[in-house]
Design an enzyme around this catalytic site. Structure first.
Site, PDB file in Angstrom:
ATOM      1  CE1 TYR A   1     -15.065  12.404 -42.500  1.00 49.79           C
ATOM      2  CE2 TYR A   1     -15.636  13.821 -40.645  1.00 49.79           C
ATOM      3  CZ  TYR A   1     -14.751  13.444 -41.638  1.00 49.79           C
ATOM      4  OH  TYR A   1     -13.547  14.095 -41.774  1.00 49.79           O
TER       5      TYR A   1
ATOM      6  CE  LYS B   1     -11.678  11.363 -41.123  1.00 47.08           C
ATOM      7  NZ  LYS B   1     -10.416  11.118 -41.847  1.00 47.08           N
TER       8      LYS B   1
END
Length: 248
Positions: A166, A170
């Site tokens: 994750y 980002k």
């Protein structure tokens, strides 16, 4: 097509931070389009906002599917002709892996498809409409967990956080933000990313954190900023509601 009020599209807008962004932009006079994978949920969310006097409409939009994104762009073009604000809010965070050494590549691909490729897919599709605006704004929903600087700082609150896949998605989104901002600068289109802070939403299991309304504030501030505002930055909001630069 000329228009008097600003027109905004927020992806993933039927709940959580996306819905809060739509409500706050709508309260400032924007017409808001709620991009939603599930049209029935989108219609319920739009109806709720219209009940508050906000000009809100739902549009079916799955950021991971080319046809869905293309159709959404055509729908908005037919209805209003241009777009002033794009908030790429839709995101995916799957359950925390035990370690990056064992993280599922398939799950990482899903997160990158939404958080990186989905964002670019939507941005590319809507750029022709954004270019018809006099002062378009693109806002990316990043995360404090995206920062390489903080990830290397033992004093940072994110030092011990996992979520390798994750976080990497980002961080990749941050680079796209910078590259897009540089590319679109001469056209007057400002592109920034936001760190909403730890926010209690479905994606975080409705655990600790501030409200979605608070998490929406930096995105709304960047979506509505003046011509001399920043571009190519990552920002959070202070407790006083002021934009605060974050480390890339």
């Amino acid at each position: 097509m000329s228009h008097t009020s600003s027109i905004a599209l927020i992806t993933g807008a039927n709940k959580g931070i996306g819905f809060a962004i739509a409500r706050q932009l709508g309260a400032r006079g924007h017409m808001v389009w709620l991009g939603c994978r599930d049209m029935s949920r989108g219609e319920v969310a739009a109806l709720s906002l219209r009940g508050e006097g906000i000009d809100a409409r739902a549009v079916e939009l799955n950021v991971t599917q080319d046809a869905s994104v293309t159709n959404a762009a055509k729908t908005i073009e037919r209805a209003v002709g241009c777009l002033d604000v794009l908030v790429n809010n839709a995101g995916l965070m799957l359950g925390e892996p035990t370690s990056l050494a064992r993280e599922s590549i398939d799950e990482m691909k899903q997160m990158f498809d939404t958080n990186v490729f989905g964002v670019l897919r939507v941005t590319q599709a809507f750029l022709p409409l954004l270019r018809k605006s006099g002062a378009a704004r693109i806002v990316m929903m990043s995360s404090g967990l995206s920062s390489l600087t903080d990830a290397l700082d033992m004093r940072s609150e994110t030092w011990g956080v996992g979520f390798g896949g994750y976080c990497a998605s980002k961080t990749a989104l941050n680079m796209l933000t910078v590259k897009l901002a540089k590319e679109l600068d001469r056209e007057g289109i400002k592109v920034n990313a936001v760190d909403p802070g730890l926010t209690s939403t479905d994606m975080t299991g409705n655990g600790p954190g501030h409200s979605a309304d608070d998490g929406a504030r930096p995105a709304v501030a960047l979506a509505t900023m003046h011509a001399f505002g920043p571009s190519a930055g990552l920002f959070a909001c202070s407790s006083a509601g002021e934009l605060v630069p974050r480390n890339w």
